[in-house]
Scaffold this motif. Structure first.
Motif, PDB file in Angstrom:
ATOM      1  N   ALA A 161     -23.765  18.231  44.898  1.00 38.59           N
ATOM      2  CA  ALA A 161     -24.420  18.266  43.765  1.00 38.59           C
ATOM      3  C   ALA A 161     -23.706  20.649  43.647  1.00 38.59           C
ATOM      4  O   ALA A 161     -23.227  21.078  44.366  1.00 38.59           O
ATOM      5  N   SER A 162     -23.990  20.723  42.311  1.00 35.79           N
ATOM      6  CA  SER A 162     -23.153  22.291  41.892  1.00 35.79           C
ATOM      7  C   SER A 162     -22.451  23.073  42.513  1.00 35.79           C
ATOM      8  O   SER A 162     -21.552  22.545  42.446  1.00 35.79           O
ATOM      9  N   ALA A 163     -22.760  23.888  43.699  1.00 35.25           N
ATOM     10  CA  ALA A 163     -21.868  24.722  43.834  1.00 35.25           C
ATOM     11  C   ALA A 163     -20.369  23.788  44.830  1.00 35.25           C
ATOM     12  O   ALA A 163     -19.767  24.176  44.594  1.00 35.25           O
ATOM     13  N   SER A 164     -20.891  22.846  45.085  1.00 34.91           N
ATOM     14  CA  SER A 164     -20.281  21.736  45.951  1.00 34.91           C
ATOM     15  C   SER A 164     -19.426  21.614  45.321  1.00 34.91           C
ATOM     16  O   SER A 164     -18.403  21.125  45.249  1.00 34.91           O
ATOM     17  N   GLU A 165     -19.634  20.938  43.621  1.00 34.03           N
ATOM     18  CA  GLU A 165     -18.810  20.420  42.661  1.00 34.03           C
ATOM     19  C   GLU A 165     -18.164  21.478  42.075  1.00 34.03           C
ATOM     20  O   GLU A 165     -16.455  20.869  41.543  1.00 34.03           O
ATOM     21  N   ILE A 166     -18.078  22.534  41.961  1.00 32.32           N
ATOM     22  CA  ILE A 166     -17.592  24.252  41.977  1.00 32.32           C
ATOM     23  C   ILE A 166     -15.964  23.838  42.884  1.00 32.32           C
ATOM     24  O   ILE A 166     -15.369  24.082  41.808  1.00 32.32           O
ATOM     25  N   LEU A 167     -16.956  23.873  44.171  1.00 33.50           N
ATOM     26  CA  LEU A 167     -15.898  23.755  44.967  1.00 33.50           C
ATOM     27  C   LEU A 167     -14.701  22.767  45.204  1.00 33.50           C
ATOM     28  O   LEU A 167     -13.482  23.166  44.855  1.00 33.50           O
ATOM     29  N   ALA A 168     -15.107  21.826  44.415  1.00 34.59           N
ATOM     30  CA  ALA A 168     -14.356  19.857  44.662  1.00 34.59           C
ATOM     31  C   ALA A 168     -13.405  19.713  43.281  1.00 34.59           C
ATOM     32  O   ALA A 168     -12.442  19.894  43.372  1.00 34.59           O
TER      33      ALA A 168
END
Length: 496
Positions: free
Chosen positions: A323-330
């Motif tokens: 979620a969130s920052a993880s999705e920004i990275l992905a």
């Protein structure tokens, strides 16, 4: 005018109109950052504020009648209510009520004690069960358990809804009130009643709280078809995560890796500047790694200074707990880094919050911006879709088999719990014959073999002890990574 009443109005005005403030330079919206100017401290609040000063401070407010109405309500309650009322509780209730009208689970009010816990969690460690939670459709919902935490060991999963804590319902509680009930001193027990999607009956989970250290980066090297592949797992984005990531990446590159997998499965997010620092290592300066959109629809694009990309392929692992920052990275690696994204569609949180101090130690964490992908896509409530969708083995998705002390599952019975046990047995390489919930003779023999291998009484029936042992065995196999199809596929895709 009484100073306390004046100060109350200022707090309420700030809460109502904080969204009208200008964008912060650089949009560095870390949850732990706080504006340093125009703060009111408790010492400053001891001075008298005149009516004229109050009018100046509220000059930008478009509806002063509404503010007067709030103040009138406060005076009426304090002067006339049947019982004596704590003024601070009324104020906190007013601020919380305004935030509730936003219907945004990420915009929340935190009192002084909660702020201290919040900052402590970001900076070092905290005591609790080790799970990131959010409010989803009015339900306290687990986004992801933290790696090697009591929550992970107990088998809690993304989208589990917490119904009760120690037999007390959390329905109607604010998120941070519910969290305060879940947290507690290391070594103490907490019992959660969980509603899991797809499971008919609630599940009871007993956990022993622990100190949850925020070691957020883990790495290893694996060989794939004679080539070295590095894996870096990021469990959350806290203050030191970017530095730790870079250290591990340098170490892997020194070992001569020919490809890299970044694993953010089960990562609930964290600090925006931290994921920015990581993306600047991979995304070149000709493409934005993220875009930020304000309330007026104006977009700011953010770039690195990187001249050349890495000379090896990079893939990203995600799941429904990313979620969130993880999705920004992905999504940045997907759209701007030409990476394969492997796994399952992510959680879907596309907003950015800023913590804004209220002058008395309390804070409003308010949604101020959308974040958009490099191509301008908003993934809120949609998630990042993998380029290579991979489902884990069925036993990864099994649930604890909860039986009463005298209850057993036995031959010729048929129900949901038996189907769950059969999936577990198959995942542990015992052949139950079928997985439709009918307790066949083949299932009896599979249970007998499992019980014998576990040095248990061999009955062929599943009682409370056998059910608990099956759950423990499944968790151990999952955590070993031996049958991690998503990771295997991400590694294979590096060199295809």
């Amino acid at each position: 005018m009484n100073i306390k009443k004046s100060y109350i109005v200022l707090i309420i005005v700030a809460a109502l109109f904080i969204g009208a403030l200008g964008s912060y330079a650089g949009v560095k919206l870390a949850q732990s950052e706080q504006p340093s100017s125009n703060e009111t401290t408790e010492d400053q609040a001891s001075e008298e504020i005149t009516e004229e000063q109050l009018n100046e401070l509220t000059a930008g407010v478009s509806d002063t009648e509404s503010i007067s109405k709030v103040l009138q309500a406060l005076n009426t309650i304090q002067d006339n209510y049947l019982e004596e009322v704590d003024e601070s509780e009324l104020i906190e209730g007013a601020v919380q009520g305004m935030l509730d009208t936003l219907e945004d689970p990420y915009s929340v009010y935190m009192d002084k004690e909660t702020v201290e816990e919040f900052n402590h969690q970001i900076e070092s460690s905290f005591e609790g069960i080790g799970a990131e939670v959010s409010m989803v459709e009015g339900k306290v919902t687990i986004i992801a358990p933290i790696k090697e935490s009591p929550a992970e060991e107990a088998g809690l999963k993304p989208n589990d809804q917490i119904l009760k804590v120690n037999d007390e319902s959390v329905e109607g509680l604010e998120l941070y009130d519910a969290v305060s009930k879940i947290r507690g001193e290391q070594g103490t027990e907490v019992v959660l009643e969980i509603q899991r999607p797809g499971v008919t009956d609630p599940i009871t989970v007993e956990l022993i709280r622990d100190d949850i250290p925020l070691e957020t980066v883990y790495s290893e090297v694996k060989e794939v078809d004679g080539k070295k592949a590095g894996i870096i797992e990021i469990t959350s984005f806290s203050e030191k995560t970017a530095d730790r990531f870079k250290e591990e990446l340098i170490s892997l590159e020194d070992e001569g890796i020919e490809g890299l997998v970044i694993d953010v499965r089960g990562n609930p997010g964290g600090l925006l500047p931290v994921v920015e620092d990581i993306l600047k290592v991979f995304i070149t300066k000709d493409t934005p790694y993220v875009q930020i959109e304000d309330r007026n629809g104006e977009k700011s694009r953010y770039f690195s200074e990187l001249e050349e990309p890495k000379d090896y392929p990079i893939n990203v692992l995600i799941d429904e707990g990313s979620a969130s920052a993880s999705e920004i990275l992905a999504v940045a690696m997907k759209e701007a880094g030409n990476s394969e994204v492997v796994g399952a569609t992510s959680f879907g949180k596309g907003t950015v919050q800023q913590t804004i101090p209220m002058g008395d130690g309390s804070t409003i964490k308010l949604t101020l911006f959308k974040w958009l992908s490099p191509d301008g896509n908003w993934i809120n409530e949609v998630g990042v879709e993998p380029t290579i969708e991979v489902k884990q083995p069925d036993y990864f998705y099994t649930n604890p088999i909860q039986l009463k002390e005298s209850e057993t599952l036995a031959f010729n019975q048929s129900n949901e719990k038996i189907a769950n046990a059969q999936t577990m047995l198959k995942g542990l390489d015992y052949n139950p014959g079928r997985e439709d919930g009918f307790y066949s003779q083949e299932t009896v023999e599979a249970v007998k073999q499992y019980q014998a291998d576990q040095d248990m009484d061999v009955t062929g029936e599943i009682n409370e002890l056998t059910a608990e042992r099956l759950q423990t065995s499944i968790v151990e196999v999952i955590r070993s990574g031996e049958d991690d199809r998503q990771e295997t596929r991400a590694l294979e895709a590096l060199f295809q």
